[in-house]
Design a protein around this motif. Structure first.
Motif, PDB file in Angstrom:
ATOM      1  N   TRP A  89     -13.230  26.679  40.939  1.00  0.00           N
ATOM      2  CA  TRP A  89     -14.389  27.166  41.669  1.00  0.00           C
ATOM      3  C   TRP A  89     -14.611  26.296  42.908  1.00  0.00           C
ATOM      4  N   SER A  90     -15.487  26.769  43.769  1.00  0.00           N
ATOM      5  CA  SER A  90     -15.903  26.019  44.955  1.00  0.00           C
ATOM      6  C   SER A  90     -17.392  26.247  45.142  1.00  0.00           C
ATOM      7  N   ARG A  91     -18.111  25.199  45.486  1.00  0.00           N
ATOM      8  CA  ARG A  91     -19.548  25.353  45.709  1.00  0.00           C
ATOM      9  C   ARG A  91     -20.039  24.348  46.745  1.00  0.00           C
ATOM     10  N   VAL A  92     -21.190  24.650  47.287  1.00  0.00           N
ATOM     11  CA  VAL A  92     -21.837  23.776  48.266  1.00  0.00           C
ATOM     12  C   VAL A  92     -23.009  23.087  47.574  1.00  0.00           C
ATOM     13  N   VAL A  93     -23.079  21.758  47.715  1.00  0.00           N
ATOM     14  CA  VAL A  93     -24.100  20.959  47.044  1.00  0.00           C
ATOM     15  C   VAL A  93     -24.908  20.202  48.094  1.00  0.00           C
ATOM     16  N   GLU A  99     -24.746  18.728  53.447  1.00  0.00           N
ATOM     17  CA  GLU A  99     -24.157  19.514  52.372  1.00  0.00           C
ATOM     18  C   GLU A  99     -22.736  19.041  52.101  1.00  0.00           C
ATOM     19  N   ALA A 100     -22.374  18.991  50.844  1.00  0.00           N
ATOM     20  CA  ALA A 100     -21.018  18.630  50.447  1.00  0.00           C
ATOM     21  C   ALA A 100     -20.292  19.874  49.967  1.00  0.00           C
ATOM     22  N   LYS A 101     -19.016  19.990  50.314  1.00  0.00           N
ATOM     23  CA  LYS A 101     -18.162  21.035  49.741  1.00  0.00           C
ATOM     24  C   LYS A 101     -17.464  20.414  48.533  1.00  0.00           C
ATOM     25  N   VAL A 102     -17.707  20.988  47.357  1.00  0.00           N
ATOM     26  CA  VAL A 102     -17.152  20.484  46.108  1.00  0.00           C
ATOM     27  C   VAL A 102     -16.227  21.543  45.530  1.00  0.00           C
ATOM     28  N   VAL A 103     -14.995  21.168  45.275  1.00  0.00           N
ATOM     29  CA  VAL A 103     -13.995  22.086  44.727  1.00  0.00           C
ATOM     30  C   VAL A 103     -13.548  21.563  43.370  1.00  0.00           C
ATOM     31  N   GLY A 104     -13.580  22.420  42.358  1.00  0.00           N
ATOM     32  CA  GLY A 104     -13.080  22.086  41.036  1.00  0.00           C
ATOM     33  C   GLY A 104     -11.749  22.779  40.797  1.00  0.00           C
ATOM     34  N   TYR A 122      -2.003  25.848  46.685  1.00  0.00           N
ATOM     35  CA  TYR A 122      -2.095  25.032  47.893  1.00  0.00           C
ATOM     36  C   TYR A 122      -2.865  25.740  49.006  1.00  0.00           C
ATOM     37  N   ALA A 123      -2.578  27.014  49.226  1.00  0.00           N
ATOM     38  CA  ALA A 123      -3.257  27.743  50.299  1.00  0.00           C
ATOM     39  C   ALA A 123      -4.752  27.869  50.015  1.00  0.00           C
ATOM     40  N   TRP A 124      -5.108  28.106  48.743  1.00  0.00           N
ATOM     41  CA  TRP A 124      -6.532  28.194  48.387  1.00  0.00           C
ATOM     42  C   TRP A 124      -7.244  26.867  48.622  1.00  0.00           C
ATOM     43  N   LEU A 125      -6.620  25.772  48.198  1.00  0.00           N
ATOM     44  CA  LEU A 125      -7.207  24.453  48.410  1.00  0.00           C
ATOM     45  C   LEU A 125      -7.416  24.204  49.895  1.00  0.00           C
ATOM     46  N   ASP A 126      -6.436  24.552  50.699  1.00  0.00           N
ATOM     47  CA  ASP A 126      -6.537  24.395  52.145  1.00  0.00           C
ATOM     48  C   ASP A 126      -7.689  25.226  52.703  1.00  0.00           C
ATOM     49  N   SER A 127      -7.793  26.466  52.253  1.00  0.00           N
ATOM     50  CA  SER A 127      -8.827  27.352  52.799  1.00  0.00           C
ATOM     51  C   SER A 127     -10.230  26.889  52.462  1.00  0.00           C
ATOM     52  N   GLU A 128     -10.405  26.210  51.346  1.00  0.00           N
ATOM     53  CA  GLU A 128     -11.736  25.749  50.958  1.00  0.00           C
ATOM     54  C   GLU A 128     -12.199  24.543  51.772  1.00  0.00           C
ATOM     55  N   PHE A 129     -11.275  23.671  52.149  1.00  0.00           N
ATOM     56  CA  PHE A 129     -11.668  22.436  52.828  1.00  0.00           C
ATOM     57  C   PHE A 129     -11.474  22.459  54.346  1.00  0.00           C
ATOM     58  N   ARG A 130     -10.508  23.205  54.828  1.00  0.00           N
ATOM     59  CA  ARG A 130     -10.205  23.159  56.265  1.00  0.00           C
ATOM     60  C   ARG A 130     -11.390  23.689  57.075  1.00  0.00           C
ATOM     61  N   GLY A 131     -11.769  22.928  58.084  1.00  0.00           N
ATOM     62  CA  GLY A 131     -12.860  23.323  58.955  1.00  0.00           C
ATOM     63  C   GLY A 131     -14.248  22.984  58.451  1.00  0.00           C
ATOM     64  N   PRO A 136     -19.563  15.771  53.149  1.00  0.00           N
ATOM     65  CA  PRO A 136     -18.366  15.301  52.459  1.00  0.00           C
ATOM     66  C   PRO A 136     -17.554  16.433  51.842  1.00  0.00           C
ATOM     67  N   LYS A 137     -16.244  16.180  51.741  1.00  0.00           N
ATOM     68  CA  LYS A 137     -15.328  17.072  51.034  1.00  0.00           C
ATOM     69  C   LYS A 137     -14.928  16.362  49.738  1.00  0.00           C
ATOM     70  N   ILE A 138     -15.244  16.973  48.608  1.00  0.00           N
ATOM     71  CA  ILE A 138     -15.035  16.332  47.301  1.00  0.00           C
ATOM     72  C   ILE A 138     -14.199  17.260  46.413  1.00  0.00           C
ATOM     73  N   LEU A 139     -13.128  16.729  45.866  1.00  0.00           N
ATOM     74  CA  LEU A 139     -12.287  17.460  44.918  1.00  0.00           C
ATOM     75  C   LEU A 139     -12.462  16.853  43.530  1.00  0.00           C
TER      76      LEU A 139
END
Length: 267
Positions: A89-93, A99-104, A122-131, A136-139
């Motif tokens: 999942w991906s969510r904004v906290v 706001e932090a982008k948090v990806v599980g 890999y492409a999904w992970l890239d799309s969630e964080f790029r830009g 913060p970006k947190i995985l």
């Protein structure tokens, strides 16, 4: 706040430690509680249900839960999905600086101790964080990307760790929250801070590391990680600048090394 490796189940699970950690967490009123996998010992439904009962007592709007390798035993990922929802999942906290982008990310494979992100992610992970520029970006991922000292022979890490680390560097991910090895440790490499938590409520400990969890304080200038024993003492684990100072440059394009493949059955 970061916990991991709860290991609800027979034998070495300590309910008193988990209850103490939950009480202390509620007293701190954190913006985010990351549970970095291994909620159970054997992946049985009754273990997931018991773990859910404990985690529902955490008084935080953002309790983010992912799977660990023990949860993938006994086809346990089906129970995880029924009880906790999606495995990725991906969510904004909301955090103090914005706001932090948090990806599980689920790095588990059924009945295997080692893990893998897999090129199909890999492409999904890239799309969630790029830009992402709003904070913060947190995985959150269960398996360790880099070896953790004091844990013995390292045979069950993230098997595509090199590719994943290259992607995280490319995307300038701020922090990775991981578990799995039951020993707290922090690596800072190429601007990516990798924070490992120990087991919070299980006596499956290694060496001299007792059951612990991490308290992470983050602001615009700095990050401080404090190690806490449930119901016991605390000590500093790490501190570093919010943005990694670096004069390093890496010239080859990432596509020379890592390809974002589609699966054969995708158009």
């Amino acid at each position: 706040m970061q916990m991991s490796d709860i290991h609800v189940g027979p034998s070495l699970f300590r309910p008193d430690l988990l209850e103490a950690a939950i009480e202390e967490t509620n007293a701190l009123r954190p913006d985010l509680v990351a549970i970095a996998g291994d909620l159970t010992t054997d992946g049985y439904r009754r273990e997931f249900e018991e773990a859910k009962g404990y985690l529902d007592r955490i008084e935080c709007e953002n309790v983010c839960v992912i799977m660990g390798n023990h949860d993938a035993r006994s086809v346990g990922y089906r129970h995880f999905e029924d009880i906790f929802g999606m495995r990725e999942w991906s969510r904004v906290v909301r955090v103090p600086e914005g706001e932090a982008k948090v990806v599980g990310l689920d790095s588990t494979k059924p009945d295997l101790d080692e893990g893998e992100v897999g090129r199909e992610h890999y492409a999904w992970l890239d799309s969630e964080f790029r830009g992402w520029e709003r904070g913060p970006k947190i995985l959150i991922v269960h398996h360790h990307i880099l070896a953790v000292p004091g844990t013995g022979r390292d045979v069950n890490n993230l098997r595509d760790a090199g590719d994943v680390m290259a992607i995280l560097r490319e995307l300038k991910v701020d922090m990775v929250l991981a578990g799995h090895r039951h020993v707290p440790w922090v690596w800072s490499i190429s601007g990516v801070r990798i924070v490992h938590s120990g087991t919070v409520s299980c006596m499956r400990v290694r060496g001299t590391s007792p059951p612990t969890y991490n308290v992470i304080d983050l602001d615009e200038e700095s990050v401080r990680v404090t190690l806490r024993e449930p119901g016991g003492k605390e000590e500093p684990l790490a501190s570093f600048a919010r943005r990694a100072p670096s004069t390093s440059r890496f010239y080859p394009d990432i596509e020379r090394y890592v390809r974002y493949d589609k699966l054969p059955f995708q158009p």
